[in-house]
Enzyme design. Structure first.
Site, PDB file in Angstrom:
ATOM      1  CD  GLU A 105      40.887 -49.498  -4.945  1.00 50.35           C
ATOM      2  OE1 GLU A 105      39.887 -49.796  -5.638  1.00 50.35           O
ATOM      3  OE2 GLU A 105      40.802 -49.212  -3.747  1.00 50.35           O
ATOM      4  N   GLY A 134      43.592 -53.679 -11.724  1.00 50.95           N
ATOM      5  CA  GLY A 134      43.598 -55.139 -11.683  1.00 50.95           C
ATOM      6  C   GLY A 134      43.814 -55.687 -13.077  1.00 50.95           C
ATOM      7  NE  ARG A 147      37.118 -61.777 -17.977  1.00 53.27           N
ATOM      8  CZ  ARG A 147      36.992 -61.269 -19.195  1.00 53.27           C
ATOM      9  NH1 ARG A 147      37.456 -61.939 -20.227  1.00 53.27           N
ATOM     10  NH2 ARG A 147      36.443 -60.106 -19.381  1.00 53.27           N
ATOM     11  CB  CYS A 150      26.814 -81.451 -18.756  1.00 53.55           C
ATOM     12  SG  CYS A 150      27.729 -82.887 -19.310  1.00 53.55           S
TER      13      CYS A 150
HETATM   14  C1  LIG Z   1      37.526 -55.192  -8.950  1.00 56.98           C
HETATM   15  C2  LIG Z   1      37.982 -53.923  -8.313  1.00 56.98           C
HETATM   16  C3  LIG Z   1      39.099 -53.246  -8.813  1.00 56.98           C
HETATM   17  C4  LIG Z   1      39.853 -53.686 -10.034  1.00 56.98           C
HETATM   18  O1  LIG Z   1      39.137 -53.500 -11.194  1.00 56.98           O
HETATM   19  P1  LIG Z   1      39.844 -53.728 -12.626  1.00 56.98           P
HETATM   20  O2  LIG Z   1      38.783 -53.476 -13.593  1.00 56.98           O
HETATM   21  O3  LIG Z   1      40.325 -55.139 -12.655  1.00 56.98           O
HETATM   22  O4  LIG Z   1      40.966 -52.752 -12.719  1.00 56.98           O
HETATM   23  C5  LIG Z   1      39.510 -52.110  -8.140  1.00 56.98           C
HETATM   24  N1  LIG Z   1      38.862 -51.663  -7.032  1.00 56.98           N
HETATM   25  C6  LIG Z   1      37.781 -52.289  -6.531  1.00 56.98           C
HETATM   26  C7  LIG Z   1      37.125 -51.741  -5.326  1.00 56.98           C
HETATM   27  C8  LIG Z   1      37.312 -53.436  -7.154  1.00 56.98           C
HETATM   28  O5  LIG Z   1      36.219 -54.056  -6.672  1.00 56.98           O
END
Ligand SMILES: *Cc1c(COP(=O)(O)O)cnc(C)c1O
Length: 419
Positions: free
Chosen positions: A275, A277, A314, A343
């Site tokens: 997964e 991101g 961020r 602000c």
């Molecule tokens: C946020 C998240 C990701 C992605 O994390 P990255 O650091 O962006 O790769 C993958 N799996 C779950 C369950 C998440 O909450």
């Protein structure tokens, strides 16, 4: 590597000058590079190929823009979603339902039902009761829901506390030592096909060691579950791989990660899921903004830009670092603070930063803003919702329009008893 480079002294996104986007779309604006997304997607796929057949699910929360999701769908990615809204986006972007995984610690009954009705590939369960409810909802539909248990391996990911998820005190996952008992109770339910485990220990990980420690614990759990008679066919290893936000950062590459995964999981005999991101999205985007004023400061001048913490949260949230660069650098340098108009004292993008010298009306970019950027934007201080642009070669498209503060006000109403 990304596709935001200087050409004849001017910063481009692929073959499009950023100054042109600023003139035509206005600032602030997020600008994404299709070629960079594609490159990151391919490098990740090749990196984990060493571990055998794998399923890649982009963690949509990092960048849920439909245009971006379509690029990744075309690269064969599915999606890791954490809400019904994200599920609808994944489907709208053309990701097949069977490549969609549903994570999240607070899925509602309606969201579980939606996932079943859409035929998604997997539910990542966070607690036993969720599994019981999912099994009931599935049985009532004559279905068996494919599911895994998300375990919390209690390892320190060594990342910022606010993006750490795999310590025992975090809200995510089930204590790993309870997984076996929960498996025993959930697996026999007719509405559920409990086929494995998932984990995700945190984000922006700069070392493989905590991941390897967590995966090793999961390997032991798989053996224990099999010994108890459970069929384990799928393991979801989550995301979390870090990216370089600055030149001197050197996080593990997808190839290093893939080699570690291949070594640790060699004898598992399961289908793996990933997964990612941030590693796909962060360096595929910049936040393009205009300098409003250069205000003298006590120690360093304040470069006040038209982007703010509501557009990119961020830095205010996690003390994150974003490189700052002028769109038309002159070669001169300055030490300055870069801040937005909101602000709040925390609306500061960079402090005492050695950067390109800039003046009012110059354009700058905050780099590495493609993940957890636009998606966290708000309209705080009654500012517009920031737009997004996707570049491909010499073309670009506005893939999310700027939503004016007046449009947002239109959704509000003064009750008639106050009139
Ligand atoms: C946020 C998240 C990701 C992605 O994390 P990255 O650091 O962006 O790769 C993958 N799996 C779950 C369950 C998440 O909450």
């Amino acid at each position: 590597m990304d596709h935001f480079n200087l050409r004849d002294g001017e910063l481009f996104a692929e073959d499009v000058p950023l100054a042109r986007i600023a003139a035509e779309v206005g600032t602030p604006v997020y600008v994404y590079s299709t070629a960079t997304f594609q490159r990151h997607a391919r490098v990740f796929r090749e990196g984990v190929a060493a571990a055998g057949k794998s399923n890649l699910a982009f963690a949509i929360k990092a960048n849920p823009n439909l245009g971006v999701l379509r690029v990744l769908a075309n690269e064969g990615f599915g999606a890791d979603v954490v809400s019904g809204g994200e599920l609808h986006r994944a489907l709208a972007a053309g990701m097949p339902a069977e490549k969609i995984l549903f994570s999240g610690v607070g899925k509602t009954r309606e969201e579980l039902a939606l996932g079943l009705d859409m035929g998604i590939g997997q539910f990542n369960l966070e607690l036993e009761e969720e599994g019981v409810v999912l099994a009931e909802l599935a049985a009532a539909r004559g279905l068996r829901a494919p599911a895994v248990l998300r375990v919390n391996p209690d390892v320190d990911a060594g990342t910022h506390a606010k993006i750490s998820t795999g310590k025992a005190e975090n809200k995510f996952g089930l204590p790993i030592d309870q997984a076996r008992a929960i498996f025993d109770r959930l697996a026999p339910l007719p509405g559920i096909d409990l086929r494995g485990v998932a984990l995700h220990i945190g984000s922006q990980l700069k070392s493989l060691a905590p991941l390897e420690a967590a995966f090793t614990r999961v390997g032991e759990l798989i053996a224990e579950l099999r010994e108890a008679g459970h069929r384990i066919t799928h393991v979801d290893l989550g995301g979390g791989l870090g990216v370089p936000y600055r030149d001197d950062e050197n996080p593990p590459s997808p190839a290093d990660y893939g080699a570690m995964v291949a070594r640790v999981t060699r004898d598992w005999g399961v289908e793996l899921m990933f997964e990612p991101g941030r590693v796909i999205a962060a360096n595929a985007g910049v936040l393009l903004t205009k300098v409003l004023w250069v205000k003298p400061g006590v120690t360093n001048p304040w470069v006040i830009v038209d982007a703010a913490m509501n557009d990119l949260a961020r830095v205010a949230l996690y003390d994150a670092w974003h490189d700052v660069a002028a769109v038309r650098p002159t070669g001169a340098r300055m030490v300055a603070n870069v801040a937005g108009p909101v602000c709040e004292s925390t609306d500061v993008f960079a402090k005492a930063r050695e950067m390109d010298a800039v003046a009012s009306d110059d354009l700058i970019v905050l780099r590495s803003a493609g993940a957890y950027g636009a998606t966290m934007a708000s309209t705080y201080n009654s500012r517009a919702l920031v737009p997004e642009v996707l570049v491909s070669g010499d073309r670009y498209a506005v893939v999310a329009k700027r939503i004016a503060a007046e449009t947002i006000m239109d959704a509000e109403q003064v009750p008639d008893w106050l009139e």
